[in-house]
Design a protein around this motif. Structure first.
Motif, mmCIF file in Angstrom:
data_model
loop_
_atom_site.group_PDB
_atom_site.id
_atom_site.type_symbol
_atom_site.label_atom_id
_atom_site.label_comp_id
_atom_site.label_asym_id
_atom_site.label_seq_id
_atom_site.Cartn_x
_atom_site.Cartn_y
_atom_site.Cartn_z
ATOM 1 N N LYS A 1 15.178 5.316 -50.433
ATOM 2 C CA LYS A 1 15.491 4.013 -51.022
ATOM 3 C C LYS A 1 16.892 3.522 -50.655
ATOM 4 O O LYS A 1 17.291 2.436 -51.063
ATOM 5 N N GLY A 2 17.634 4.330 -49.898
ATOM 6 C CA GLY A 2 18.957 3.907 -49.462
ATOM 7 C C GLY A 2 20.064 4.743 -50.065
ATOM 8 O O GLY A 2 19.903 5.418 -51.079
ATOM 9 N N GLY A 3 21.211 4.692 -49.415
ATOM 10 C CA GLY A 3 22.364 5.446 -49.880
ATOM 11 C C GLY A 3 22.585 6.710 -49.071
ATOM 12 O O GLY A 3 21.724 7.143 -48.289
ATOM 13 N N LYS B 1 25.014 7.327 -59.414
ATOM 14 C CA LYS B 1 24.350 6.114 -58.924
ATOM 15 C C LYS B 1 23.092 5.822 -59.732
ATOM 16 O O LYS B 1 22.815 4.669 -60.070
ATOM 17 N N TRP C 1 28.647 -4.401 -56.152
ATOM 18 C CA TRP C 1 28.892 -4.084 -54.750
ATOM 19 C C TRP C 1 30.090 -4.854 -54.212
ATOM 20 O O TRP C 1 30.272 -6.031 -54.498
ATOM 21 N N GLU D 1 25.949 1.902 -50.066
ATOM 22 C CA GLU D 1 24.614 1.445 -49.685
ATOM 23 C C GLU D 1 24.756 0.186 -48.829
ATOM 24 O O GLU D 1 25.740 -0.562 -48.953
ATOM 25 N N ALA E 1 23.964 -3.056 -48.871
ATOM 26 C CA ALA E 1 23.528 -3.895 -49.993
ATOM 27 C C ALA E 1 23.863 -5.364 -49.805
ATOM 28 O O ALA E 1 23.566 -6.175 -50.676
#
Length: 232
Positions: A55-57, A80, A88, A107, A109
Protein backbone atom coordinates in the motif's frame (compact mmCIF):
# COMPACT_ATOMS: atom_id res chain seq x y z
CA UNK A 1 3.52 -13.78 7.00
CA UNK A 2 5.21 -11.11 4.84
CA UNK A 3 6.92 -11.79 1.50
CA UNK A 4 10.54 -12.67 2.29
CA UNK A 5 13.27 -11.72 -0.20
CA UNK A 6 14.64 -14.84 -1.96
CA UNK A 7 18.23 -14.37 -0.80
CA UNK A 8 17.15 -15.30 2.71
CA UNK A 9 16.84 -18.91 1.63
CA UNK A 10 20.57 -18.93 2.37
CA UNK A 11 21.62 -15.48 3.67
CA UNK A 12 20.77 -14.65 7.30
CA UNK A 13 18.13 -17.36 7.06
CA UNK A 14 17.99 -17.85 10.84
CA UNK A 15 15.91 -14.69 11.27
CA UNK A 16 12.12 -15.14 11.13
CA UNK A 17 10.22 -11.87 10.50
CA UNK A 18 7.29 -10.84 12.62
CA UNK A 19 3.80 -11.84 11.51
CA UNK A 20 2.73 -8.29 12.32
CA UNK A 21 3.85 -7.26 8.83
CA UNK A 22 1.03 -7.46 6.24
CA UNK A 23 0.94 -10.51 3.99
CA UNK A 24 1.59 -8.35 0.92
CA UNK A 25 4.60 -6.59 2.48
CA UNK A 26 8.05 -7.39 1.09
CA UNK A 27 10.82 -7.64 3.68
CA UNK A 28 14.58 -8.10 3.65
CA UNK A 29 17.34 -7.83 6.21
CA UNK A 30 21.02 -8.26 6.89
CA UNK A 31 23.44 -8.52 9.76
CA UNK A 32 26.06 -6.24 8.20
CA UNK A 33 24.55 -3.61 5.94
CA UNK A 34 26.53 -0.66 4.64
CA UNK A 35 25.17 2.84 5.35
CA UNK A 36 26.91 5.28 3.03
CA UNK A 37 27.76 8.56 4.77
CA UNK A 38 28.05 11.94 3.07
CA UNK A 39 31.40 12.81 4.65
CA UNK A 40 34.67 10.89 4.24
CA UNK A 41 34.93 8.20 6.91
CA UNK A 42 31.27 8.54 7.97
CA UNK A 43 30.05 5.29 6.38
CA UNK A 44 29.24 2.50 8.81
CA UNK A 45 28.18 -1.14 9.07
CA UNK A 46 24.99 -2.07 10.92
CA UNK A 47 22.33 -4.75 11.09
CA UNK A 48 19.25 -3.59 9.19
CA UNK A 49 15.68 -4.57 8.37
CA UNK A 50 13.61 -3.10 5.51
CA UNK A 51 9.90 -3.41 4.76
CA UNK A 52 8.01 -2.40 1.62
CA UNK A 53 4.21 -2.59 2.15
CA UNK A 54 2.16 -2.97 -1.04
CA UNK A 55 0.00 0.00 0.00
CA UNK A 56 3.04 2.28 -0.02
CA UNK A 57 5.75 3.51 2.28
CA UNK A 58 9.20 2.34 3.27
CA UNK A 59 10.29 1.28 6.74
CA UNK A 60 13.92 0.69 7.69
CA UNK A 61 15.33 -0.15 11.07
CA UNK A 62 18.92 -0.42 12.25
CA UNK A 63 20.40 -1.96 15.36
CA UNK A 64 23.02 -4.17 16.93
CA UNK A 65 21.15 -7.28 15.73
CA UNK A 66 18.62 -8.03 13.00
CA UNK A 67 15.96 -8.48 15.68
CA UNK A 68 16.74 -5.01 17.06
CA UNK A 69 16.60 -3.55 13.55
CA UNK A 70 13.21 -5.17 12.85
CA UNK A 71 11.85 -3.92 16.17
CA UNK A 72 12.79 -0.36 15.19
CA UNK A 73 11.18 -0.76 11.74
CA UNK A 74 8.01 -2.14 13.36
CA UNK A 75 7.80 0.87 15.69
CA UNK A 76 7.87 3.16 12.64
CA UNK A 77 5.23 1.02 10.92
CA UNK A 78 2.97 1.13 13.99
CA UNK A 79 3.31 4.92 14.21
CA UNK A 80 2.12 5.26 10.64
CA UNK A 81 -0.76 2.83 11.20
CA UNK A 82 -1.84 4.81 14.27
CA UNK A 83 -1.71 8.14 12.43
CA UNK A 84 -5.35 8.65 11.45
CA UNK A 85 -4.80 11.89 9.50
CA UNK A 86 -1.40 12.33 7.86
CA UNK A 87 -0.02 15.84 7.38
CA UNK A 88 2.18 15.35 4.31
CA UNK A 89 4.96 17.83 3.59
CA UNK A 90 7.25 17.83 0.55
CA UNK A 91 10.39 18.87 2.43
CA UNK A 92 13.00 18.83 -0.38
CA UNK A 93 11.15 16.24 -2.47
CA UNK A 94 9.83 17.21 -5.90
CA UNK A 95 8.99 13.72 -7.22
CA UNK A 96 5.84 13.26 -5.12
CA UNK A 97 7.61 11.89 -2.06
CA UNK A 98 6.49 13.38 1.24
CA UNK A 99 7.09 13.12 4.99
CA UNK A 100 4.21 13.10 7.47
CA UNK A 101 4.79 15.87 10.01
CA UNK A 102 2.90 13.87 12.65
CA UNK A 103 4.32 10.33 12.46
CA UNK A 104 7.44 10.79 10.31
CA UNK A 105 6.36 8.22 7.69
CA UNK A 106 7.55 8.51 4.09
CA UNK A 107 5.24 7.93 1.14
CA UNK A 108 4.68 9.09 -2.44
CA UNK A 109 1.63 11.11 -1.45
CA UNK A 110 1.72 14.22 -3.64
CA UNK A 111 1.76 15.16 -7.28
CA UNK A 112 5.30 15.69 -8.54
CA UNK A 113 6.50 19.21 -9.25
CA UNK A 114 6.91 19.26 -13.04
CA UNK A 115 9.25 21.76 -14.67
CA UNK A 116 9.18 22.49 -18.40
CA UNK A 117 11.92 20.49 -20.12
CA UNK A 118 12.44 18.32 -17.04
CA UNK A 119 12.20 15.15 -19.17
CA UNK A 120 15.65 16.04 -20.51
CA UNK A 121 17.21 16.15 -17.02
CA UNK A 122 19.85 13.59 -16.10
CA UNK A 123 18.47 10.66 -14.13
CA UNK A 124 19.18 10.62 -10.40
CA UNK A 125 20.16 7.63 -8.28
CA UNK A 126 16.63 6.96 -6.98
CA UNK A 127 15.14 7.29 -10.48
CA UNK A 128 17.66 4.83 -11.90
CA UNK A 129 16.95 2.48 -9.01
CA UNK A 130 13.20 2.71 -9.71
CA UNK A 131 13.74 1.97 -13.40
CA UNK A 132 15.93 -1.03 -12.55
CA UNK A 133 13.25 -2.28 -10.14
CA UNK A 134 10.70 -2.61 -12.96
CA UNK A 135 8.50 0.23 -11.68
CA UNK A 136 7.84 1.50 -15.22
CA UNK A 137 5.46 -1.40 -15.85
CA UNK A 138 1.83 -0.29 -15.43
CA UNK A 139 0.03 -1.91 -12.52
CA UNK A 140 -3.64 -2.61 -11.83
CA UNK A 141 -5.14 0.27 -9.91
CA UNK A 142 -2.74 2.92 -11.23
CA UNK A 143 -4.27 6.40 -11.10
CA UNK A 144 -3.59 9.18 -13.60
CA UNK A 145 -0.64 10.49 -11.60
CA UNK A 146 1.04 7.09 -11.50
CA UNK A 147 0.43 6.44 -15.21
CA UNK A 148 1.93 9.82 -16.12
CA UNK A 149 4.95 9.17 -13.88
CA UNK A 150 5.67 5.81 -15.52
CA UNK A 151 5.34 7.23 -19.05
CA UNK A 152 7.53 10.23 -18.28
CA UNK A 153 10.19 8.05 -16.66
CA UNK A 154 10.17 5.68 -19.64
CA UNK A 155 10.73 8.68 -21.95
CA UNK A 156 13.60 9.94 -19.83
CA UNK A 157 15.17 6.47 -19.76
CA UNK A 158 14.97 6.31 -23.57
CA UNK A 159 16.49 9.79 -23.93
CA UNK A 160 19.33 8.76 -21.58
CA UNK A 161 20.02 5.71 -23.75
CA UNK A 162 18.87 2.90 -21.45
CA UNK A 163 17.83 -0.07 -23.60
CA UNK A 164 14.92 -1.32 -21.51
CA UNK A 165 13.14 -4.59 -22.42
CA UNK A 166 9.77 -4.60 -24.13
CA UNK A 167 6.89 -4.10 -21.73
CA UNK A 168 5.15 -7.46 -21.09
CA UNK A 169 1.39 -7.51 -21.74
CA UNK A 170 -0.81 -7.33 -18.70
CA UNK A 171 0.59 -7.58 -15.19
CA UNK A 172 1.71 -10.68 -13.36
CA UNK A 173 3.25 -10.35 -9.92
CA UNK A 174 6.25 -12.69 -9.79
CA UNK A 175 7.33 -11.40 -6.39
CA UNK A 176 11.08 -11.15 -5.97
CA UNK A 177 11.77 -13.46 -8.95
CA UNK A 178 10.38 -11.41 -11.83
CA UNK A 179 11.94 -11.91 -15.33
CA UNK A 180 10.96 -8.38 -16.39
CA UNK A 181 12.64 -6.89 -13.31
CA UNK A 182 15.79 -8.94 -13.95
CA UNK A 183 15.84 -7.65 -17.56
CA UNK A 184 15.46 -4.04 -16.32
CA UNK A 185 18.27 -4.54 -13.80
CA UNK A 186 20.57 -5.85 -16.54
CA UNK A 187 19.70 -2.93 -18.84
CA UNK A 188 20.41 -0.33 -16.16
CA UNK A 189 23.57 -2.20 -15.14
CA UNK A 190 24.84 -2.13 -18.74
CA UNK A 191 24.10 1.62 -18.91
CA UNK A 192 25.90 2.25 -15.63
CA UNK A 193 29.02 0.53 -16.92
CA UNK A 194 29.15 3.15 -19.68
CA UNK A 195 28.39 6.06 -17.35
CA UNK A 196 29.21 7.07 -13.79
CA UNK A 197 26.73 6.59 -10.96
CA UNK A 198 25.11 9.97 -10.17
CA UNK A 199 26.06 11.68 -6.96
CA UNK A 200 23.70 11.77 -3.97
CA UNK A 201 21.90 15.12 -3.69
CA UNK A 202 20.40 15.01 -0.18
CA UNK A 203 22.78 16.04 2.58
CA UNK A 204 21.12 14.37 5.55
CA UNK A 205 17.94 12.86 6.92
CA UNK A 206 15.68 10.31 5.26
CA UNK A 207 16.46 11.64 1.78
CA UNK A 208 20.16 10.94 2.24
CA UNK A 209 19.39 7.46 3.58
CA UNK A 210 17.14 6.51 0.65
CA UNK A 211 19.53 7.94 -1.92
CA UNK A 212 22.43 6.14 -0.25
CA UNK A 213 20.51 2.85 -0.44
CA UNK A 214 19.76 3.45 -4.12
CA UNK A 215 23.41 4.27 -4.82
CA UNK A 216 24.48 1.04 -3.09
CA UNK A 217 21.96 -0.91 -5.20
CA UNK A 218 23.20 0.71 -8.43
CA UNK A 219 26.80 -0.08 -7.54
CA UNK A 220 25.81 -3.73 -7.27
CA UNK A 221 24.15 -3.62 -10.69
CA UNK A 222 27.17 -1.92 -12.25
CA UNK A 223 29.40 -4.74 -11.04
CA UNK A 224 27.14 -7.45 -12.50
CA UNK A 225 27.99 -7.96 -16.18
CA UNK A 226 25.46 -10.77 -16.75
CA UNK A 227 23.34 -10.53 -19.89
CA UNK A 228 19.72 -9.55 -19.48
CA UNK A 229 17.30 -12.48 -19.46
CA UNK A 230 14.35 -12.43 -21.83
CA UNK A 231 11.40 -10.59 -20.31
CA UNK A 232 8.03 -12.34 -20.49
Amino acid sequence: MPIIAPQHAWKDKEHVPSEEWPDDCGVQWGGSGLVIGQEPGSSRITAFFEAFPAKGGFFRGEGATIADAEAQALRKFRRKQACVSHAWARDKWTNGGAICRKCGAFEVAMHPVVRLGAWRDALGVMELDSIASGFLRPRPGDDDRQRKWRKRMALRAAVAGIALPDMPPGFTDHGFDDPYVHACEAAVGAWLRRHSIPSVDAENGLGALLEGLSRHSLARLAENDAEAPDAP
